[in-house]
Design an enzyme around this catalytic site. Structure first.
Site, PDB file in Angstrom:
ATOM      1  N   TYR A 167       0.795  -1.227   0.000  1.00 39.58           N
ATOM      2  CA  TYR A 167       0.000   0.000   0.000  1.00 39.58           C
ATOM      3  C   TYR A 167       0.823   1.270   0.000  1.00 39.58           C
ATOM      4  O   TYR A 167       0.300   2.359  -0.199  1.00 39.58           O
ATOM      5  CB  TYR A 167      -0.979   0.012   1.173  1.00 39.58           C
ATOM      6  CG  TYR A 167      -2.332  -0.395   0.698  1.00 39.58           C
ATOM      7  CD1 TYR A 167      -3.088   0.472  -0.090  1.00 39.58           C
ATOM      8  CD2 TYR A 167      -2.825  -1.659   0.952  1.00 39.58           C
ATOM      9  CE1 TYR A 167      -4.311   0.088  -0.579  1.00 39.58           C
ATOM     10  CE2 TYR A 167      -4.049  -2.048   0.476  1.00 39.58           C
ATOM     11  CZ  TYR A 167      -4.796  -1.163  -0.293  1.00 39.58           C
ATOM     12  OH  TYR A 167      -6.001  -1.552  -0.786  1.00 39.58           O
ATOM     13  N   GLU A 253      -2.440 -30.323  13.006  1.00 39.99           N
ATOM     14  CA  GLU A 253      -2.814 -29.667  11.754  1.00 39.99           C
ATOM     15  C   GLU A 253      -4.030 -28.762  11.919  1.00 39.99           C
ATOM     16  O   GLU A 253      -4.026 -27.628  11.466  1.00 39.99           O
ATOM     17  CB  GLU A 253      -3.121 -30.723  10.672  1.00 39.99           C
ATOM     18  CG  GLU A 253      -3.645 -30.130   9.366  1.00 39.99           C
ATOM     19  CD  GLU A 253      -3.978 -31.177   8.314  1.00 39.99           C
ATOM     20  OE1 GLU A 253      -3.602 -32.354   8.492  1.00 39.99           O
ATOM     21  OE2 GLU A 253      -4.624 -30.815   7.305  1.00 39.99           O
ATOM     22  N   ASP A 305      -4.237 -34.926   9.338  1.00 37.19           N
ATOM     23  CA  ASP A 305      -5.255 -35.758   8.696  1.00 37.19           C
ATOM     24  C   ASP A 305      -4.584 -36.887   7.930  1.00 37.19           C
ATOM     25  O   ASP A 305      -3.452 -36.750   7.468  1.00 37.19           O
ATOM     26  CB  ASP A 305      -6.083 -34.924   7.714  1.00 37.19           C
ATOM     27  CG  ASP A 305      -6.996 -33.947   8.432  1.00 37.19           C
ATOM     28  OD1 ASP A 305      -7.227 -34.150   9.647  1.00 37.19           O
ATOM     29  OD2 ASP A 305      -7.453 -32.993   7.791  1.00 37.19           O
TER      30      ASP A 305
END
Lengths: 424, 424
Positions: A167, A253, A305
């Site tokens: 910015y 996770e 997972d």
């Protein structure tokens, strides 16, 4: 809410407690703890006590000439190297040669996985970015501007996000991907980490458990952070004074699993530090994990997972991501163990069919691609598990364990894993 | 990194410090603080000191019969209302009528904005969900299962995420949107908030500054949370004992701005509590903000992007989201002031053209839609600003202020806003 009473672990003879699979196989915590202590001590004895980072370097492999790595630099040295770079450019301009930047290439072809280091590094290919060339004039202008902004940060010694950086000159940068990628170029050019440039990623990770550390001068006791935990600071250079009586670091996770363990105060039953980046690992969490591992010399056990992405995430913590390979030395945590959920757990722990999900074509492809990756190949156990996953075409999230009751994870699965030292 | 020295505010005569627009208009902090104290005290005197939630209720407006609202219930009362509901079903089955649930409708047509309350509430329309009907048998089965799972949570007094809930019966729920939506149905049916059901959303928000509170029994001092801040706990019922010497609450949309203020320790210069949900407000942060406002009786000033979504986010904190209108009483924080970045600020603070972005067609449409919303209409100042935005077709993010230097936000913009009491 009025109901303020703290939760207790359910009574032995409470409802579904009796039919919890494998609950019977659990030894008393004291025995499990003893074996974990031995593990941690052996790890501490093997790793040199003098320096925390006595790991192999590119130099040890005489690769330092053919590969490029960045290091943490102090603000003052970043500042001076920017100044000398600009000085060189000025000279070249005054001598009538215009100026150009010599920028290390971060393309895939310039990436190299070094088995001895067990991480991805950047090779030494560079490309010229001359100002007086229609194809590179924009990028070299952007590069100059970024260098100037970083120089400002050094003088003020403050931290900003990539977004702030973008910015400061939207018209020039046009979109953030451009300023971001040049920022990485600048890191490589100056040979320093992005955090050395005081540009930080927005924080994402949280930590809870047996850890005390200082964040920007404040001492934080992560056993007193309730269920919410402590947000991992975006700027690792303000993190220090790490102390812990934990026996291991539990890398999680998903934040759902993190929450379960935090509420059950799992770290009081098994002294550990629980950390999560809530999905994809962000730089701040990766730096924080590495710092813990290096300073506390604790084993890191990963709970992800049972799908290709779980292993992928583990690998990013372990040996880095391709697009930041130039900084893999600082971002990666060596020797992370795959605790679970592993494909072989699905049958072993009798995960009900309804909680296993069929892998999509994309999942299977990702799994097969992973089997080709060196960081998987070098670990026969991982190859075996991943092969099983691709063969059975089944995946499961950590939450799948909820089918045995919401607390099965913290009360049976993890304790049993620890008792059996069941990690790869 | 070696460089550990704390950052100082730049010296008066440091580089770009002199040409900072409006720096000159700043009065000494002491004067600004004085006027803020008056503001806070007046607020405290107006709100009854006896009860913290002496706000209008549906009953006061004799709407309680035509509108439906949920309240926080203790775990034990949730448990007993589930048990009596199931008992009624059993009776109906035994009397040969099968069973069906009477579920409040959460559709848009059943939503109502009540100006006196300044929030969206749910009307009393309900629909039957019979088991013995091919079109509703699945949903009534899911409803029964969810009720059973919530009953378990009550007995154990633990918290889980919607994801955990989904995973306890993937085959039945099929995908999470189904278990999520039935979960909301169950909240309405039992007339209690979702947090009363001990089902929590994953945490997202962080808080830092002049606040002390207890998280699950641990006392947290948010002035000692470094730059990372404290993660807002997912379960509001374990949050309590709030104390603060702040003069206002600064609600920040983006974490980049939050980081800037946290690193500069803005709350030490102007005693305040800084909170952000990092974008879209999550339930945990909304509950936390309301609790702070109600117990500490502090003005809430919102710092959001100058685009329709900034105002939309402000409105979600202020008067709730349509899909959780049944719980708006507990989720909304009354009387949030729009501090900035406001469309009129763009010219007022001479935001450079290059830092303003053209609004997309979608932006403009969203802006025009907002102008039709009651919660905007009731605030003439907001209408004026929003109209200006849609007219100029320009938007700007908070970070746009970085074009005056990274610390312009904390060193000039916010202090001046506070000095001029420039909020709507």
């Amino acid at each position: 809410m009025a109901d303020k009473k703290k939760r207790r672990r359910p009574e032995p003879n409470s409802d579904d407690e009796t039919q919890l699979p494998f609950k019977k196989s659990l030894k008393p915590d004291s025995l499990i703890l003893k074996s974990l202590e031995d593990l941690t001590n052996s790890l501490r004895s093997t790793t040199s006590s003098s320096s925390s980072s006595k790991t192999l370097t590119l130099a040890d492999l005489s690769l330092s000439s053919s590969c490029r790595e960045v290091t943490d630099l102090t603000l003052s040295s970043v500042q001076s190297s920017i100044e000398s770079l600009i000085l060189r450019l000025a000279h070249s301009i005054l001598s009538g040669n215009g100026f150009s930047f010599d920028v290390p290439s971060r393309s895939a072809v310039n990436q190299l996985y070094v088995p001895e280091l067990d991480r991805i590094v950047l090779k030494d290919k560079t490309s010229l970015r001359p100002y007086a060339n229609i194809s590179t004039v924009r990028k070299s202008t952007v590069t100059t501007r970024i260098l100037q902004l970083i120089h400002q940060l050094c003088i003020k010694n403050i931290h900003v996000t990539k977004r702030d950086l973008f910015y400061t000159d939207v018209k020039l940068f046009q979109d953030q991907t451009q300023s971001d990628s040049v920022l990485d170029d600048v890191s490589c050019m100056l040979g320093c980490t992005r955090s050395s440039l005081n540009v930080v990623a927005a924080e994402k990770g949280v930590v809870v458990g047996r850890l005390i550390f200082s964040d920007n001068g404040d001492m934080i006791d992560c056993t007193k952070m309730g269920m919410g935990g402590k947000a991992i600071p975006p700027n690792i250079d303000r993190v220090g004074d790490m102390q812990s009586d934990a026996l291991f670091i539990l890398l999680v996770e998903k934040d759902a699993a993190y929450m379960r363990l935090a509420e059950d105060r799992f770290y009081n039953r098994f002294p550990c530090i629980i950390v999560t980046a809530k999905g994809q690992p962000d730089v701040a969490t990766r730096l924080f994990l590495r710092k813990m591992k290096m300073e506390l010399k604790l084993p890191v056990l990963a709970l992800v997972d049972s799908d290709p992405y779980g292993l992928k995430i583990l690998s990013v913590y372990g040996c880095g991501s391709k697009n930041m390979s130039y900084d893999s030395a600082n971002l990666t945590t060596p020797d992370i163990k795959w605790l679970g959920i592993r494909p072989s757990d699905l049958d072993k722990y009798k995960i009900p069919e309804q909680c296993r999900l069929p892998m999509t074509e994309q999942d299977i492809k990702t799994g097969k691609d992973l089997l080709e990756e060196d960081f998987v190949k070098k670990n026969p156990g991982w190859v075996e598990e991943l092969t099983l996953m691709v063969k059975t075409k089944q995946k499961a999230e950590i939450q799948a364990l909820s089918s045995f009751g919401f607390q099965y994870l913290s009360e049976v699965y993890l304790p049993l894993k620890l008792q059996q030292k069941d990690w790869l």
